[in-house]
Design an enzyme around this catalytic site. Structure first.
Site, PDB file in Angstrom:
ATOM      1  N   HIS A  12      16.284  48.917  82.096  1.00 61.04           N
ATOM      2  CA  HIS A  12      15.130  49.804  82.124  1.00 61.04           C
ATOM      3  C   HIS A  12      14.227  49.423  83.284  1.00 61.04           C
ATOM      4  CE1 HIS A  12      15.841  50.760  77.631  1.00 61.04           C
ATOM      5  NE2 HIS A  12      16.484  51.594  78.412  1.00 61.04           N
ATOM      6  N   GLY A  64      20.110  56.678  83.653  1.00 63.76           N
ATOM      7  CA  GLY A  64      20.142  56.531  82.205  1.00 63.76           C
ATOM      8  C   GLY A  64      19.604  57.736  81.462  1.00 63.76           C
ATOM      9  N   ASP A  69      23.621  56.475  80.242  1.00 62.18           N
ATOM     10  CA  ASP A  69      23.939  55.656  79.063  1.00 62.18           C
ATOM     11  C   ASP A  69      25.094  56.272  78.287  1.00 62.18           C
ATOM     12  OD1 ASP A  69      20.564  54.608  78.054  1.00 62.18           O
ATOM     13  OD2 ASP A  69      21.671  54.417  79.927  1.00 62.18           O
ATOM     14  N   ASP A  89      13.743  47.527  77.886  1.00 57.23           N
ATOM     15  CA  ASP A  89      12.282  47.377  77.890  1.00 57.23           C
ATOM     16  C   ASP A  89      11.804  47.556  76.453  1.00 57.23           C
ATOM     17  OD1 ASP A  89       9.522  49.112  79.594  1.00 57.23           O
ATOM     18  OD2 ASP A  89       9.558  47.536  78.049  1.00 57.23           O
ATOM     19  N   HIS A  96      14.651  58.497  76.260  1.00 57.98           N
ATOM     20  CA  HIS A  96      16.045  58.691  75.865  1.00 57.98           C
ATOM     21  C   HIS A  96      16.472  57.642  74.847  1.00 57.98           C
ATOM     22  CE1 HIS A  96      15.807  55.818  79.068  1.00 57.98           C
ATOM     23  NE2 HIS A  96      17.083  55.553  79.064  1.00 57.98           N
ATOM     24  N   ASP A  99      19.899  57.900  73.335  1.00 60.19           N
ATOM     25  CA  ASP A  99      21.033  57.455  74.171  1.00 60.19           C
ATOM     26  C   ASP A  99      21.143  55.936  74.169  1.00 60.19           C
ATOM     27  OD1 ASP A  99      21.111  59.941  76.887  1.00 60.19           O
ATOM     28  OD2 ASP A  99      21.175  60.126  74.706  1.00 60.19           O
ATOM     29  N   ARG A 105      25.034  51.056  69.735  1.00 61.35           N
ATOM     30  CA  ARG A 105      25.885  51.232  68.536  1.00 61.35           C
ATOM     31  C   ARG A 105      27.366  51.247  68.910  1.00 61.35           C
ATOM     32  NH1 ARG A 105      28.321  55.515  66.034  1.00 61.35           N
ATOM     33  NH2 ARG A 105      28.779  55.177  63.794  1.00 61.35           N
TER      34      ARG A 105
END
Ligand code: 13P
Length: 152
Positions: A12, A64, A69, A89, A96, A99, A105
């Site tokens: 980030h 991203g 992402d 961050d 997002h 995302d 995950r």
């Protein structure tokens, strides 16, 4: 290291300076592997390594927030990523978030090591397990613990 890894690098905005420092610190190692990055992170990584005369294989996805992402998450699902370094961050909301959660995950579901700070990243890239042909990563098991069946 014998194996050529595909390493996803994502950071980030407020964590990009940390990512660039980490990449420079580990440039000898990272120059031996294929780096897949979200757009802006990858541009900064490529510039930092080029400026130091390090020839690196850096592939940039979309930014991203614009789906980078998601592109890397899809690579994780296809087992095209060996390791991810994702400097998040945690002090500022991101537009997002969905995302970000998806990428995290998919790494958990598909048993892909993911480092979310430099210390973890240093430990992961220096692991001897990458070249240990006798080591087979155990995939996540989704089953409740049953004391009677387990005998514990
Ligand atoms: O937002 C990001 C990851 O969630 C990083 O994307 P960029 O590298 O394109 O800035």
């Amino acid at each position: 290291m014998k194996r050529r890894l595909t390493i996803a690098l994502v950071a980030h905005d407020q964590r990009k300076a940390d990512m660039v420092d980490w990449v420079i610190f580990n440039s000898d190692f990272l120059s031996q592997h294929h780096l897949v990055c979200t757009g802006t992170t990858g541009t900064l990584v490529r510039q930092a390594l080029d400026r130091r005369g390090v020839n690196a294989d850096v592939e940039c996805m979309n930014s991203g927030p614009m789906g980078g992402d998601a592109e890397i998450a899809a690579m994780v699902v296809r087992k095209e990523v060996d390791l991810a370094v994702f400097l998040i961050d945690d002090l500022n909301a991101q537009p997002h978030e969905a995302d970000i959660m998806m990428l995290l995950r998919q790494c958990r579901v598909h048993n892909i090591p993911i480092a979310c700070n430099r210390y973890s990243a240093d430990l992961m890239i220096t692991s001897t397990l990458w070249d240990d042909d006798t080591y087979v990563p155990m995939p996540p098991r989704y089953e409740k613990f049953d004391r009677d069946e387990s005998g514990l």
